[in-house]
Write a protein that holds these residues in place. Sequence first.
Motif, short mmCIF file in Angstrom:
data_model
loop_
_atom_site.label_atom_id
_atom_site.label_comp_id
_atom_site.label_asym_id
_atom_site.label_seq_id
_atom_site.Cartn_x
_atom_site.Cartn_y
_atom_site.Cartn_z
N GLU A 83 30.97 44.57 42.01
CA GLU A 83 31.47 45.74 42.00
C GLU A 83 29.99 45.97 40.71
O GLU A 83 30.11 47.32 40.48
CB GLU A 83 32.25 46.05 40.50
N ARG A 84 28.51 45.11 40.61
CA ARG A 84 27.79 45.39 40.14
C ARG A 84 28.22 45.81 38.38
O ARG A 84 27.83 46.64 37.92
CB ARG A 84 26.88 46.23 40.76
N ASP A 85 28.58 45.06 37.73
CA ASP A 85 29.16 45.36 36.63
C ASP A 85 28.82 43.77 35.95
O ASP A 85 29.56 43.08 35.90
CB ASP A 85 31.20 46.28 36.51
N ARG A 86 28.95 44.63 34.44
CA ARG A 86 29.27 43.02 33.51
C ARG A 86 28.80 43.76 32.12
O ARG A 86 28.54 45.01 31.76
CB ARG A 86 27.20 42.56 33.74
N ASN A 87 29.87 42.73 31.44
CA ASN A 87 29.82 42.84 30.02
C ASN A 87 28.70 43.27 29.65
O ASN A 87 27.77 42.07 29.66
CB ASN A 87 30.82 41.69 30.12
N THR A 116 39.81 43.26 45.67
CA THR A 116 39.45 41.90 45.74
C THR A 116 37.69 41.85 45.10
O THR A 116 36.90 43.39 45.36
CB THR A 116 39.46 40.99 46.96
N SER A 117 37.75 40.68 44.23
CA SER A 117 36.11 41.59 44.35
C SER A 117 35.57 40.22 43.52
O SER A 117 36.29 38.20 43.62
CB SER A 117 36.06 41.63 42.55
N PHE A 118 34.09 39.14 43.27
CA PHE A 118 33.45 38.10 42.39
C PHE A 118 33.08 37.85 41.53
O PHE A 118 32.03 38.69 41.20
CB PHE A 118 33.00 37.13 43.95
N VAL A 119 33.21 37.12 40.64
CA VAL A 119 32.59 37.79 39.05
C VAL A 119 32.16 35.87 38.46
O VAL A 119 33.16 34.98 39.08
CB VAL A 119 34.23 37.55 38.37
N VAL A 120 30.99 36.24 37.97
CA VAL A 120 30.43 34.97 37.52
C VAL A 120 30.76 34.71 35.97
O VAL A 120 29.75 35.97 35.36
CB VAL A 120 29.14 35.02 37.94
N GLN A 121 30.94 34.03 35.66
CA GLN A 121 30.85 34.17 34.23
C GLN A 121 30.47 32.53 33.42
O GLN A 121 30.29 31.82 33.95
CB GLN A 121 32.52 33.34 33.55
N MET A 147 33.44 44.58 33.11
CA MET A 147 34.67 43.00 32.43
C MET A 147 35.29 44.46 31.54
O MET A 147 36.24 43.99 31.03
CB MET A 147 34.15 42.55 30.96
N ARG A 148 34.50 44.90 30.99
CA ARG A 148 34.99 46.64 30.57
C ARG A 148 36.23 47.11 31.13
O ARG A 148 37.27 47.41 30.69
CB ARG A 148 33.61 47.54 30.17
N LYS A 149 35.82 47.74 32.25
CA LYS A 149 36.19 48.40 32.84
C LYS A 149 37.72 47.43 33.55
O LYS A 149 38.86 47.81 33.40
CB LYS A 149 35.95 48.03 34.27
N HIS A 150 38.46 45.93 33.15
CA HIS A 150 38.61 45.27 33.99
C HIS A 150 39.70 44.97 32.93
O HIS A 150 41.38 45.06 33.01
CB HIS A 150 38.23 43.74 35.01
N GLU A 154 29.21 38.06 32.03
CA GLU A 154 29.99 37.80 33.29
C GLU A 154 29.94 38.45 33.84
O GLU A 154 29.52 40.16 33.16
CB GLU A 154 31.33 38.04 32.23
N TYR A 155 29.83 38.54 34.97
CA TYR A 155 28.77 39.97 35.96
C TYR A 155 29.85 39.83 37.54
O TYR A 155 30.34 39.01 38.06
CB TYR A 155 27.86 39.72 36.48
N ASN A 156 30.11 40.42 37.90
CA ASN A 156 30.63 41.61 38.91
C ASN A 156 29.82 41.71 39.80
O ASN A 156 29.51 42.63 40.02
CB ASN A 156 32.12 42.32 38.63
N ILE A 157 30.27 40.71 40.65
CA ILE A 157 28.73 40.76 41.89
C ILE A 157 29.08 41.55 42.60
O ILE A 157 28.79 42.52 43.43
CB ILE A 157 28.99 39.42 42.52
#
Length: 403
Positions: free
Chosen positions: A186-190, A153-158, A1-4, A181-184
Amino acid sequence: MRKHLLIALIFCSIIRVVSQEVVLPPDLRQYNLTQYNSSLFNPVFSLERNNPQSLSLWVRWQWQQVDADPTTVFANYTHRMNRNASLGVGFLQQNTGLFLQTGGVLNYAYAFDLGPDMSLALGMNVFGFRQELADDRFQQNPDIGLPFPESGTSFVVQAAPGIQFGYGNFSLGLAVENALEYNITERDRNNGSDEKIFLGSTSMAIPVEGSGLLEGGLIRPMVFVKTIPEMDTQYGVNTLFSTDRFWVQGGYHNFYGISGGLGGTFFGKFSLGALIEIGTSADLEAKEPSFEIVTSYHFGAPDLRRKIIGFDIEEEKPPVVIPEKKKELNRKERKALAEAEAQRTRDSLSLIRRQQDSLAQARRLAAEEKNAQLAKDAQRRKDSLEAIDIIAAEKAKQNQIVT
C-alpha cells in the motif's frame, strides 16, 4: 500502520458490540519468553537468554477458541558470533484476531563494555511478513466505509530496535516493536510516535548456591511496561528460576492474567517446557486458558558470561577461562574448568619439580667440583712433602759421604 490500526479498532469495536468479544491487542504476546526465544521480547536478549547456539520453537494458543485461535508461532536460530555479538534468523506467524501475519525475522545484537561492571547492548529485529485478514468469513458491510485493502493481502516490513544498560547484575532495557513500519503493497508507513509500541523492562540476575538439581541456579525477576496506541497500558511481572537441568517461571499480566510454567533440559542438549495462563479479569471469565510450549536444541555449550555483567576476558587468553561467577556454568563447562585447573596444577608441580631437580644437580656439580679441587690441592701438598723428604734424604747422604 495508521490505516491498519483504524481498521482494527473499528472492526474490533463492531465485533465487541455484536458478540461481546474481548478486543485483542495487536502487539506481540511475547512477555512470557524468559528462557528461550526471548529476543522477540527485546532484540538484545539474544546475547544472554537465547542459549547460543540453539534452535528454538515457541507456540502460543490463545484462549483455545475453536477455529479462531489467535495463535503465535516463533521458530528461531541464534548464533553467538563472539563474546560481544549475536545473530539470529527466524520464522514468525501471529494471528492478532483481525490479521494473520506470516513472515521472517532477522536479529542482531552487540554489547559494548563500558567498564568493569557496566555494559551497553544494542540490538535490532527486522520483520518482513505477509498480512491478510485472519477471518475470511467476515463480509464487509457496504454501508460502512472501512478502508480495507482491495486485495485483502499486503506485505509489511518492520524494524524493532532495542537497548539495554547493565550494571552489575541489574539491567534496564527499552524496545520499540514498530519503530519503523512500511507497507510495501500500500506504500504506507507510520510516521508519528502515537503509532509506536514501546516496551520497557528492568530485571535482576541473582545467582543461587546449590548442588545436584539446584546446580547452576539463577533467579531472574523482571518488571515490564508496554504502551499501545489507543489502548490501555500493559504492565506485568515475571520471575524465572533456572538451573542446568530445569526451570520454573511464574508471572502476572494486567490484561491476560496469571501464568505458570516449567521445563527441563535432557542430555544437556534438548529442552522442553510448557506454560498455562489464566485470565483474571471479568472480561476474560468466559475465555479458556492460554497455553504455550517451548522447545530448544543446543548445538554447543552456552556462553553465559554475559548473564553477570562486568565479566571481562582478553581474546588472546586460552579458551578455558575462569569466570567470576562459576555458579553460572553448566555441568560440561564445570567439568572442562575442573580439568583445566587440574592440568594447570599438574603443570605447576612439574615445573617446581624440574626447578628443584636443576637446583639439586647444580649443587651436586658444585660439590663435586669443590671436592675435586680439594683433592688436587691435597695431592699437590702430598707431592710437595714427598719432594722435600727426597731432597732432605739426598743431603743427608752427601754429608755422610764427606764425613
